[in-house]
Design an enzyme around this catalytic site. Structure first.
Site, mmCIF file in Angstrom:
data_model
loop_
_atom_site.group_PDB
_atom_site.id
_atom_site.type_symbol
_atom_site.label_atom_id
_atom_site.label_comp_id
_atom_site.label_asym_id
_atom_site.label_seq_id
_atom_site.Cartn_x
_atom_site.Cartn_y
_atom_site.Cartn_z
ATOM 1 C CG ASP A 33 8.562 -25.191 -42.893
ATOM 2 O OD1 ASP A 33 8.296 -25.380 -41.690
ATOM 3 O OD2 ASP A 33 8.817 -26.114 -43.688
ATOM 4 C CG ASP A 34 10.114 -21.314 -46.147
ATOM 5 O OD1 ASP A 34 10.794 -22.257 -45.676
ATOM 6 O OD2 ASP A 34 9.542 -21.387 -47.239
ATOM 7 C CG HIS A 60 13.354 -24.625 -43.171
ATOM 8 N ND1 HIS A 60 13.248 -25.936 -43.583
ATOM 9 C CD2 HIS A 60 12.632 -23.893 -44.071
ATOM 10 C CE1 HIS A 60 12.492 -25.981 -44.684
ATOM 11 N NE2 HIS A 60 12.117 -24.764 -45.004
ATOM 12 C CG HIS A 82 14.521 -22.720 -48.314
ATOM 13 N ND1 HIS A 82 14.002 -23.353 -49.423
ATOM 14 C CD2 HIS A 82 13.636 -22.948 -47.319
ATOM 15 C CE1 HIS A 82 12.849 -23.927 -49.111
ATOM 16 N NE2 HIS A 82 12.603 -23.708 -47.833
ATOM 17 C CG HIS A 110 5.387 -22.288 -46.096
ATOM 18 N ND1 HIS A 110 4.574 -23.328 -46.495
ATOM 19 C CD2 HIS A 110 6.664 -22.670 -46.353
ATOM 20 C CE1 HIS A 110 5.344 -24.297 -46.983
ATOM 21 N NE2 HIS A 110 6.615 -23.930 -46.914
HETATM 22 ZN ZN LIG Z 1 10.984 -24.113 -46.642
#
Ligand SMILES: [Zn+2]
Length: 258
Positions: A67-68, A118, A122, A211
């Site tokens: 993620d991210d 995503h 955020h 991540h």
């Molecule tokens: Zn995230």
């Protein structure tokens, strides 16, 4: 190979041109595979939320998710490790990072990984449907633009929050909301703990949260080769989330077809 290459002698093309044709064909093939990975989600999972997808056969499949990102310094290294170990994963990208680093996003896709949404920035707070659309649709469009056509069908809510309007909007669009069953806690744990967290919770059909962006991801990068090696020693196969959903859908079809 699905492509048929015409004999270069007939065409009078040189070796150099043949190599170009062959590498274009290979490149095209990997793009086609990646398009398949990022294609339509089986109907039974559209608009649904999953956190793990165990198969009836107990087949030891597991999905690593990151993620991210994309984030230049860390995404690169993670792509390299995954390539070295022949692992395909799923990246839940942040829209504004896709806008800032479109080439990195394209690399995820060209390496054969699946991409998911995503959100744009955020956020955790409550969203109206219009605000949720801004977060999610913008990101979908930037993913499509950066990759030359990938339509993301997966959504992961920031922080795993399912009740702030974002997941509800994604589900309403027919996207699959993808949570996780294994939390590596790589957003604060050191590498040995990340390894322990993943190995102790791994089960067939698990979805693992990791991540590649959003902070210092060196512990993740240190832990990842060991995680892959140890899981493989235990007989696990690595699949993307769309592949995992497809395997389950095939199983269901087989069962209902007698
Ligand atoms: Zn995230």
């Amino acid at each position: 190979m699905s492509q048929t290459l015409v004999s270069p002698i007939l065409l009078g093309t040189g070796l150099e041109q043949l190599n170009t044709v062959a590498s274009q064909a290979l490149h095209q093939q990997s793009v086609e595979i990646s398009k398949a990975l990022n294609g339509l989600i089986p109907q039974q999972f559209q608009g649904k939320t999953v956190s793990q997808v165990p198969l009836n056969t107990g087949r030891k499949v597991i999905a690593l998710t990151f993620d991210d990102g994309p984030w230049p310094e860390f995404t690169n290294e993670i792509l390299y490790i995954l390539k070295h170990h022949h692992v395909k994963a799923t990246f839940f990208v942040i829209g504004r990072n896709v806008r800032n680093f479109p080439e990195r996003t394209k690399q995820m896709y060209l390496h054969g990984h699946a991409l998911g949404n995503h959100t744009w920035s955020h956020p955790y707070h409550q969203h109206s449907e219009g605000q949720a659309a801004g977060q999610i649709d913008n990101t979908t469009q930037w993913i499509e633009q950066a990759t030359g056509g990938v339509k993301s069908r997966l959504f992961r809510p920031p922080g795993g929050f399912l009740n702030n309007g974002l997941a509800a909007y994604a589900a309403k669009q027919g996207q699959t909301v993808v949570m996780w069953s294994v939390d590596s806690k790589d957003y604060y744990a050191p590498a040995p703990r990340i390894i322990e967290n993943v190995l102790s919770q791994a089960k067939p059909g698990a979805i693992v949260l990791l991540h590649d962006g959003g902070g210092d991801r060196r512990p993740t990068i240190v832990a990842l080769p060991t995680i892959i090696t140890k899981l493989r020693e235990q007989g696990y196969e690595f699949v993307t989330v769309p592949e995992l959903l497809d395997l389950k859908a095939q199983e269901t079809q087989t069962a209902s077809g007698g």
